[in-house]
Motif scaffolding. Structure first.
Motif, PDB file in Angstrom:
ATOM      1  N   VAL A 100      10.004   9.095  -1.826  1.00 47.02           N
ATOM      2  CA  VAL A 100       9.322   7.944  -1.227  1.00 47.02           C
ATOM      3  C   VAL A 100       9.787   7.819   0.218  1.00 47.02           C
ATOM      4  O   VAL A 100      10.991   7.693   0.475  1.00 47.02           O
ATOM      5  N   MET A 101       8.848   7.860   1.163  1.00 51.32           N
ATOM      6  CA  MET A 101       9.180   7.775   2.575  1.00 51.32           C
ATOM      7  C   MET A 101       8.810   6.400   3.117  1.00 51.32           C
ATOM      8  O   MET A 101       7.696   5.908   2.888  1.00 51.32           O
ATOM      9  N   LEU A 102       9.761   5.792   3.854  1.00 48.66           N
ATOM     10  CA  LEU A 102       9.585   4.455   4.417  1.00 48.66           C
ATOM     11  C   LEU A 102       9.666   4.564   5.942  1.00 48.66           C
ATOM     12  O   LEU A 102      10.676   5.037   6.473  1.00 48.66           O
ATOM     13  N   PRO A 103       8.646   4.108   6.666  1.00 51.37           N
ATOM     14  CA  PRO A 103       8.591   4.325   8.112  1.00 51.37           C
ATOM     15  C   PRO A 103       9.442   3.341   8.901  1.00 51.37           C
ATOM     16  O   PRO A 103       9.889   2.311   8.393  1.00 51.37           O
ATOM     17  N   GLN A 132       8.293   4.674 -12.032  1.00 51.04           N
ATOM     18  CA  GLN A 132       8.913   4.835 -13.351  1.00 51.04           C
ATOM     19  C   GLN A 132       7.864   4.800 -14.465  1.00 51.04           C
ATOM     20  O   GLN A 132       7.928   5.591 -15.404  1.00 51.04           O
ATOM     21  N   ALA A 133       6.887   3.902 -14.326  1.00 54.34           N
ATOM     22  CA  ALA A 133       5.823   3.827 -15.325  1.00 54.34           C
ATOM     23  C   ALA A 133       4.978   5.094 -15.349  1.00 54.34           C
ATOM     24  O   ALA A 133       4.424   5.462 -16.395  1.00 54.34           O
ATOM     25  N   ALA A 134       4.893   5.772 -14.202  1.00 58.31           N
ATOM     26  CA  ALA A 134       4.132   7.024 -14.125  1.00 58.31           C
ATOM     27  C   ALA A 134       4.918   8.212 -14.650  1.00 58.31           C
ATOM     28  O   ALA A 134       4.389   9.325 -14.729  1.00 58.31           O
ATOM     29  N   GLY A 135       6.179   8.001 -15.006  1.00 59.47           N
ATOM     30  CA  GLY A 135       6.965   9.057 -15.614  1.00 59.47           C
ATOM     31  C   GLY A 135       8.018   9.692 -14.727  1.00 59.47           C
ATOM     32  O   GLY A 135       8.720  10.615 -15.167  1.00 59.47           O
ATOM     33  N   TYR A 136       8.174   9.215 -13.485  1.00 61.38           N
ATOM     34  CA  TYR A 136       9.193   9.797 -12.612  1.00 61.38           C
ATOM     35  C   TYR A 136      10.577   9.322 -13.034  1.00 61.38           C
ATOM     36  O   TYR A 136      10.805   8.130 -13.218  1.00 61.38           O
ATOM     37  N   VAL A 149       6.540   0.023  -5.933  1.00 59.51           N
ATOM     38  CA  VAL A 149       6.891   1.429  -5.708  1.00 59.51           C
ATOM     39  C   VAL A 149       7.766   1.945  -6.858  1.00 59.51           C
ATOM     40  O   VAL A 149       7.350   2.806  -7.626  1.00 59.51           O
ATOM     41  N   ILE A 150       8.976   1.413  -6.988  1.00 60.87           N
ATOM     42  CA  ILE A 150       9.914   1.946  -7.977  1.00 60.87           C
ATOM     43  C   ILE A 150       9.390   1.741  -9.407  1.00 60.87           C
ATOM     44  O   ILE A 150       9.367   2.687 -10.210  1.00 60.87           O
ATOM     45  N   ALA A 151       8.966   0.534  -9.735  1.00 61.79           N
ATOM     46  CA  ALA A 151       8.501   0.275 -11.098  1.00 61.79           C
ATOM     47  C   ALA A 151       7.243   1.073 -11.413  1.00 61.79           C
ATOM     48  O   ALA A 151       7.085   1.593 -12.529  1.00 61.79           O
ATOM     49  N   VAL A 152       6.342   1.185 -10.448  1.00 60.83           N
ATOM     50  CA  VAL A 152       5.117   1.968 -10.655  1.00 60.83           C
ATOM     51  C   VAL A 152       5.463   3.442 -10.860  1.00 60.83           C
ATOM     52  O   VAL A 152       4.886   4.120 -11.719  1.00 60.83           O
ATOM     53  N   GLN A 196       0.826  -1.198   0.000  1.00 63.94           N
ATOM     54  CA  GLN A 196       0.000   0.000   0.000  1.00 63.94           C
ATOM     55  C   GLN A 196       0.870   1.262   0.000  1.00 63.94           C
ATOM     56  O   GLN A 196       1.884   1.327   0.693  1.00 63.94           O
ATOM     57  N   VAL A 197       0.468   2.237  -0.785  1.00 62.94           N
ATOM     58  CA  VAL A 197       1.198   3.494  -0.909  1.00 62.94           C
ATOM     59  C   VAL A 197       0.207   4.654  -0.831  1.00 62.94           C
ATOM     60  O   VAL A 197      -0.761   4.701  -1.604  1.00 62.94           O
TER      61      VAL A 197
END
Length: 263
Positions: free
Chosen positions: A46-49, A104-108, A99-102, A29-30
């Motif tokens: 991206v913040m990781l708790p 990148q797919a979104a254009g980041y 997270v990372i692949a999503v 979940q993000v």
């Protein structure tokens, strides 16, 4: 890979017997805190708790608000990278796929990870696995392994000497081996911020010795939110991140934050 064995090692240092497992959902979940609803920002943070924290704590403790107040042109994703993913050995896989692949797919194209404690450990592991995808890591008071391992690294003469002599497996020893042997261009992607009284300070100082002098910082404080907030404020004074070009977009970011969605 962060494995079930690593969870058994990490639990005493991170959570003790009080930790209750949470379901490791697929996908991870993000919660998204966009700068503007119209288009992706130039930068994704991206913040990781930490082990006892939730993604929303970054909002409640003021991390997102402070970033917005500084005018950074960044979208923020809060990943629910909890200890359940360590327990089932899928932490780095889920970060890579969900997270990372999503992103990148979104254009980041510029992605930074900001991790506290367990999140710092996971952020460093993700950088080790995907150095080409991650522009930088801010590890705040990261967990770096059991005390016995940290003492072994110190006894070897530091991470570089440990990397030359160690033949240990597992994610914790592997991380130290990578830190000690990684080329300078990769270590320059890492920033380490911690409290001088943090319970993991011995490992932090060993790691700091590998980094450029201005990539490591200590402030007074322990392994808790007051220290982490102080460190975050110091980081935002010097973060190499793009700024918002117009006040209008800053206004959009405030409205977008109110409508942040969980995916």
């Amino acid at each position: 890979m962060i494995t079930r064995r690593a969870c058994a090692l990490a639990l005493p240092a991170l959570a003790g017997c009080r930790w209750l497992p949470r379901a490791a959902t697929v996908p991870m979940q993000v919660r998204r805190e966009p700068l503007s609803p119209q288009a992706p920002a130039p930068l994704l943070v991206v913040m990781l708790p930490g082990v006892y924290s939730w993604p929303r704590d970054f909002v409640d403790e003021g991390f997102v608000r402070a970033l917005r107040a500084r005018g950074f042109a960044a979208d923020v994703w809060l990943a629910d990278a909890h200890l359940g993913y360590v327990d089932n050995g899928t932490m780095l896989e889920r970060l890579r796929l969900d997270v990372i692949a999503v992103a990148q797919a979104a254009g980041y194209r510029r992605i930074w990870l900001v991790g506290i404690s367990l999140g710092g450990f996971a952020s460093l592991g993700a950088l080790r696995q995907q150095p080409e995808a991650i522009e930088g890591v801010l590890a705040i008071a990261p967990y770096l392994g059991q005390a016995a391992l940290v003492q072994q690294v110190a006894g070897a003469g530091g991470a570089a000497a440990f990397a030359r002599s160690a033949h240990l497996d597992g994610p914790e020893a592997g991380l130290w081996t990578w830190l000690g042997s990684a080329p300078e261009r990769l270590r320059e992607k890492v920033h380490l911020y911690t409290g001088a009284q943090d319970r993991f300070i011995e490992g932090h100082r060993l790691m700091a010795a590998l980094l450029p002098a201005d990539h490591a910082l200590e402030v007074p404080g322990g392994h808790d939110w007051p220290a982490w907030n102080a460190l975050w404020a110091r980081w935002l004074q010097r973060a190499p991140w793009p700024r918002v070009a117009s006040r209008a977009l800053q206004g959009d970011s405030g409205r977008a934050a109110q409508g942040a969605r969980r995916e």
